[in-house]
Design a protein around this motif. Structure first.
Motif, PDB file in Angstrom:
ATOM      1  N   ARG A   1     104.293  63.177  44.239  1.00 47.03           N
ATOM      2  CA  ARG A   1     103.595  62.657  45.405  1.00 47.03           C
ATOM      3  C   ARG A   1     104.254  61.358  45.852  1.00 47.03           C
ATOM      4  O   ARG A   1     105.032  60.744  45.125  1.00 47.03           O
ATOM      5  N   GLY A   2     103.940  60.953  47.073  1.00 46.37           N
ATOM      6  CA  GLY A   2     104.552  59.761  47.631  1.00 46.37           C
ATOM      7  C   GLY A   2     104.203  58.513  46.840  1.00 46.37           C
ATOM      8  O   GLY A   2     103.063  58.344  46.404  1.00 46.37           O
ATOM      9  N   THR A   3     105.192  57.660  46.667  1.00 50.95           N
ATOM     10  CA  THR A   3     104.958  56.388  45.977  1.00 50.95           C
ATOM     11  C   THR A   3     105.645  55.258  46.732  1.00 50.95           C
ATOM     12  O   THR A   3     106.653  55.473  47.415  1.00 50.95           O
ATOM     13  N   ILE A   4     105.096  54.068  46.611  1.00 54.83           N
ATOM     14  CA  ILE A   4     105.717  52.857  47.152  1.00 54.83           C
ATOM     15  C   ILE A   4     105.870  51.894  45.990  1.00 54.83           C
ATOM     16  O   ILE A   4     104.896  51.609  45.273  1.00 54.83           O
ATOM     17  N   THR A   5     107.071  51.405  45.765  1.00 55.43           N
ATOM     18  CA  THR A   5     107.322  50.476  44.672  1.00 55.43           C
ATOM     19  C   THR A   5     107.930  49.187  45.217  1.00 55.43           C
ATOM     20  O   THR A   5     108.502  49.161  46.308  1.00 55.43           O
ATOM     21  N   GLY A   6     107.776  48.119  44.423  1.00 53.69           N
ATOM     22  CA  GLY A   6     108.405  46.852  44.764  1.00 53.69           C
ATOM     23  C   GLY A   6     107.620  45.961  45.701  1.00 53.69           C
ATOM     24  O   GLY A   6     108.160  44.996  46.249  1.00 53.69           O
ATOM     25  N   LEU A   7     106.336  46.245  45.893  1.00 54.91           N
ATOM     26  CA  LEU A   7     105.533  45.439  46.804  1.00 54.91           C
ATOM     27  C   LEU A   7     105.277  44.046  46.232  1.00 54.91           C
ATOM     28  O   LEU A   7     105.019  43.879  45.036  1.00 54.91           O
ATOM     29  N   THR A   8     105.354  43.050  47.092  1.00 58.03           N
ATOM     30  CA  THR A   8     104.956  41.684  46.760  1.00 58.03           C
ATOM     31  C   THR A   8     104.065  41.175  47.885  1.00 58.03           C
ATOM     32  O   THR A   8     103.839  41.875  48.887  1.00 58.03           O
ATOM     33  N   ARG A   9     103.596  39.948  47.749  1.00 54.66           N
ATOM     34  CA  ARG A   9     102.750  39.380  48.816  1.00 54.66           C
ATOM     35  C   ARG A   9     103.561  39.096  50.074  1.00 54.66           C
ATOM     36  O   ARG A   9     102.990  38.867  51.149  1.00 54.66           O
ATOM     37  N   ASP A  10     104.871  39.115  49.956  1.00 48.38           N
ATOM     38  CA  ASP A  10     105.716  38.941  51.140  1.00 48.38           C
ATOM     39  C   ASP A  10     105.948  40.246  51.892  1.00 48.38           C
ATOM     40  O   ASP A  10     106.500  40.244  52.994  1.00 48.38           O
ATOM     41  N   SER A  11     105.537  41.361  51.303  1.00 46.69           N
ATOM     42  CA  SER A  11     105.761  42.663  51.937  1.00 46.69           C
ATOM     43  C   SER A  11     104.789  42.854  53.099  1.00 46.69           C
ATOM     44  O   SER A  11     103.609  42.531  52.999  1.00 46.69           O
ATOM     45  N   GLY A  12     105.315  43.404  54.185  1.00 43.43           N
ATOM     46  CA  GLY A  12     104.483  43.661  55.355  1.00 43.43           C
ATOM     47  C   GLY A  12     104.790  45.021  55.958  1.00 43.43           C
ATOM     48  O   GLY A  12     105.580  45.807  55.391  1.00 43.43           O
ATOM     49  N   PRO A  13     104.202  45.348  57.096  1.00 43.22           N
ATOM     50  CA  PRO A  13     104.438  46.651  57.732  1.00 43.22           C
ATOM     51  C   PRO A  13     105.905  46.955  57.962  1.00 43.22           C
ATOM     52  O   PRO A  13     106.337  48.102  57.812  1.00 43.22           O
TER      53      PRO A  13
END
Length: 340
Positions: free
Chosen positions: A205-217
């Protein structure tokens, strides 16, 4: 069997209807995708028909892609027009691109994406989980191909637009992605319906990795566009492992190719020149060229006008490329582990 059932694909049904039931035929490329045809001989294999419990007597006659398949019933179009030009969707697109030599390849970026690489005059049995297929058989010539399918390409952008409302218009994705200096370590593995070649992980299934508080749309948008290139690189690496001829140019078509950021990233990550023709309806063009060959309007499939395509050349350094690919491989591995 009493001979009361005829079996085939959509092309054989169309020819049956167009000829008023006079002809039950298919072309060799469509036949090659049934798992019932011998790729080398281009004939139905009795052992495969027995394995899948398909009565061979009900299957259509296999013809070449430019052969005369029959004549249209005059009551339909006012004349007994000859029927030529029959090929599977992706194979016809390969012909439309003029990818007629070993090492030529095209990829269609739509909702999903489909890479087809011409491997020459003999079938290649993939050891890298690609699909062997007939590329075309026309005018006494035949070529074989390897194909790899990406399940989610443009659909990842559609999801960001319609599901997350991260963008209001898909056309804005190019500017959003280009407005970032890098991907910020964010990767999107678009396994919405599983992962296709060369992974074949239907439960992923779809995954998103590497998110931080600086990540945006914008990071999600860029990650979705970058995933096109990473998945394409996976397919090209599989081709190389299968011993396919090296690519010098990757021909592209489909709606996503209007995104210049995505196409440049494909060129950079895949280390290959990317070319997009001005005319985009490659499947229709390929079928038309096969029909033109069949009725004698052109002498061979090489007989085609030369056009100046849009072109992207690799410009990314090897160190940056390898770092990005390593991040992608980790993300894919995590998605597969989670599915298992």
């Amino acid at each position: 069997m009493r001979g009361e059932v005829k079996l085939g694909t959509i092309d054989s049904w169309l020819v049956w209807k167009l000829t008023g039931g006079a002809r039950h035929v298919t072309d060799a490329t469509n036949a090659s995708r049934t798992s019932l045809m011998d790729l080398a001989t281009r004939a139905w294999r009795p052992d495969l028909c027995e394995l899948f419990d398909v009565p061979i007597e009900g299957l259509p006659e296999i013809r070449g892609c430019a052969d005369r398949l029959g004549d249209c019933d005059p009551s339909l179009l006012g004349a007994a027009l000859p029927i030529h030009g029959c090929a599977g969707d992706q194979q016809a697109a390969l012909v439309g691109h003029g990818a007629l030599r070993p090492g030529d390849a095209k990829i269609t970026y739509g909702t999903g994406a489909f890479l087809v690489a011409n491997v020459g005059p003999a079938p290649v049995a993939s050891t890298s989980r690609l699909l062997g297929t007939l590329a075309y058989a026309a005018g006494g010539d035949a070529a074989w191909a390897l194909e790899g399918s990406i399940f989610s390409a443009g659909s990842a952008i559609q999801w960001l637009r319609d599901g997350l409302h991260a963008i209001s218009d898909s056309r804005k994705s190019e500017a959003m992605a280009a407005g970032l200096k890098d991907n910020g370590g964010v990767y999107l593995v678009p396994g919405f319906t599983g992962l296709g070649a060369p992974w074949w992980e239907p439960e992923a299934r779809g995954t998103i990795t590497g998110l931080t508080r600086d990540s945006g749309p914008a990071h999600l948008v860029r990650a979705a566009l970058e995933s096109l290139a990473y998945q394409t690189r996976d397919l090209l690496d599989a081709l190389a492992k299968d011993g396919a001829p090296a690519l010098s140019v990757l021909k592209v078509d489909g709606g996503v190719t209007a995104n210049a950021f995505a196409m440049q990233f494909v060129a950079d990550v895949c280390e290959v020149v990317v070319e997009r023709p001005a005319f985009q309806e490659m499947t229709a063009l390929g079928a038309a060229r096969l029909a033109a060959l069949g009725v004698g309007l052109i002498g061979d499939l090489e007989d085609r006008p030369v056009e100046a395509p849009a072109r992207w050349e690799p410009r990314m350094g090897s160190g940056e490329r390898e770092a990005l690919l390593e991040g992608w491989r980790r993300a894919v591995k995590a998605a597969i582990i989670a599915a298992r």
